[in-house]
Design an enzyme around this catalytic site. Structure first.
Site, PDB file in Angstrom:
ATOM      1  N   ASP A  59      46.190  19.088  49.403  1.00 29.94           N
ATOM      2  CA  ASP A  59      45.455  16.741  50.467  1.00 29.94           C
ATOM      3  C   ASP A  59      45.344  17.733  51.741  1.00 29.94           C
ATOM      4  O   ASP A  59      46.527  18.506  52.825  1.00 29.94           O
ATOM      5  CB  ASP A  59      47.304  16.693  49.705  1.00 29.94           C
ATOM      6  N   LYS A 108      35.773  23.048  64.868  1.00 29.18           N
ATOM      7  CA  LYS A 108      35.947  23.183  66.266  1.00 29.18           C
ATOM      8  C   LYS A 108      36.773  24.815  65.861  1.00 29.18           C
ATOM      9  O   LYS A 108      35.842  25.844  66.540  1.00 29.18           O
ATOM     10  CB  LYS A 108      37.204  22.212  66.794  1.00 29.18           C
ATOM     11  N   ALA A 117      32.931  10.588  56.453  1.00 29.51           N
ATOM     12  CA  ALA A 117      32.458   9.000  55.012  1.00 29.51           C
ATOM     13  C   ALA A 117      33.545   7.549  56.170  1.00 29.51           C
ATOM     14  O   ALA A 117      34.467   7.755  56.275  1.00 29.51           O
ATOM     15  CB  ALA A 117      32.891   9.447  54.217  1.00 29.51           C
ATOM     16  N   TYR A 148      42.692   0.301  54.252  1.00 30.42           N
ATOM     17  CA  TYR A 148      41.465   0.677  54.361  1.00 30.42           C
ATOM     18  C   TYR A 148      41.132   1.246  55.739  1.00 30.42           C
ATOM     19  O   TYR A 148      40.382   1.809  56.078  1.00 30.42           O
ATOM     20  CB  TYR A 148      40.672   0.455  53.236  1.00 30.42           C
TER      21      TYR A 148
END
Length: 330
Positions: A59, A108, A117, A148
């Site tokens: 995750d 980085k 996306a 969202y």
């Protein structure tokens, strides 16, 4: 010369899996990452035997570590359908915020280029039509879709902050409605919902009067646009989608004709904050990327329908996907 290495998050999802295929075919070493909360390992199991593909069950909202060389990151981890993000709103917000922050930190540290996306949902229920990248949107931050929409808007802001403050090479794709093989049949999005209903012999459900519009882009066209954007020099948002606009009612009629069924259309109340118009202005993509969609809707729908026809009855009627634990027990 060593192969370039790309990390693709959300790798077991619809778009992520197609991106894995594309980068493998282009000669990259691909690291796929997914927590499988909405992804399905069936989408990428054909890649497991390849020496240039690795899969991490992880995750990205938690700290992300990838050892060794890393040249590119494509962040596609996020629930993307209303059923998913209404069911898991906090995870949706976390993957857009904490997940993006973790991956930008990784980019980085590795001096890697990162593409995120984003989505046409950043425009909300638009007051400008078609939508250009300069339009700031009409979004309800506390509405049902806000988890969202705002996750993606924050994701864009965080990405630009890392670009301007830390000099990280970043790219932002705003994705409009996309379709193709490997979509989840019961994820609540209009195209798989219609095809699923037709295959099950159910009437097609249209919300409102069906006057709201969408513009559907076939997945291969979308992947090509994303690929070109990643290797461009443009750090600002770019719309990738098909500007061929159609009403939902007309689209339902197309699906009935395509499937050769005799289902009727039934109407239900329009959900709160459901966008009434969705059509990309793709002038930037044409100018900067020399990109525009090639697959017309009739061709793309036939390929997609043929894919859905191969599903088993269990898959056709199931509302769930397999979990990682279920997969490794097979």
């Amino acid at each position: 010369m060593d192969k370039k290495v790309v990390l693709i998050t959300g790798a077991a999802g619809f778009l992520g899996s197609h991106l894995c295929d594309r980068f493998i075919s282009e000669g990259f070493k691909v690291i796929g990452m997914d927590n499988l909360i909405t992804g399905n390992l069936k989408n990428i199991e054909h890649l497991f035997k390849l020496k240039d593909f690795e899969f991490y069950h992880h995750d990205v909202s938690n700290f992300v570590h990838v050892s060794g060389q890393l040249d590119y990151i494509l962040h596609f981890a996020s629930p993307a359908s209303p059923i998913d993000y209404l069911k898991i709103p906090i995870q949706t917000l976390k993957v857009g915020s904490l997940g993006t922050h973790n991956l930008l930190g990784l980019a980085k540290a590795k001096n890697a280029r990162m593409l995120i996306a984003s989505t046409s949902e950043v425009y909300g229920d638009p007051l400008v039509h078609p939508q250009t990248e300069e339009y700031y949107g009409n979004v309800n931050p506390i509405g049902p879709r806000g988890v969202y929409d705002e996750a993606k808007r924050f994701q864009e802001a965080m990405t630009m902050a890392y670009h301007t403050y830390h000099g990280v090479e970043t790219r932002i794709v705003r994705i409009f409605n996309t379709y193709g093989p490997r979509m989840r049949l019961n994820d609540g999005r209009v195209l798989p919902a219609f095809i699923g209903q037709a295959l099950r012999g159910e009437d097609l459900t249209v919300f409102g009067e069906g006057a709201q519009t969408r513009s559907f882009c076939y997945v291969d066209d979308l992947v090509e646009g994303i690929y070109r954007l990643l290797f461009s020099d443009y750090p600002y948002p770019v719309n990738i989608g098909n500007p061929d606009e159609i009403t939902i009612k007309e689209f339902a009629e197309e699906i009935i004709k395509l499937t050769g069924t005799d289902q009727k259309i039934t109407y239900k109340p329009l959900p709160k904050d459901d966008p009434m118009q969705r059509q990309p202005n793709i002038d930037k993509a044409r100018e900067i990327l020399n990109w525009e969609p090639k697959v017309n809707r009739a061709e793309g729908l036939k390929i997609t329908y043929d894919y859905f026809k191969t599903l088993t009855d269990e898959e056709l009627y199931s509302k769930e996907h397999n979990t990682f634990d279920e997969y490794i027990k097979k």
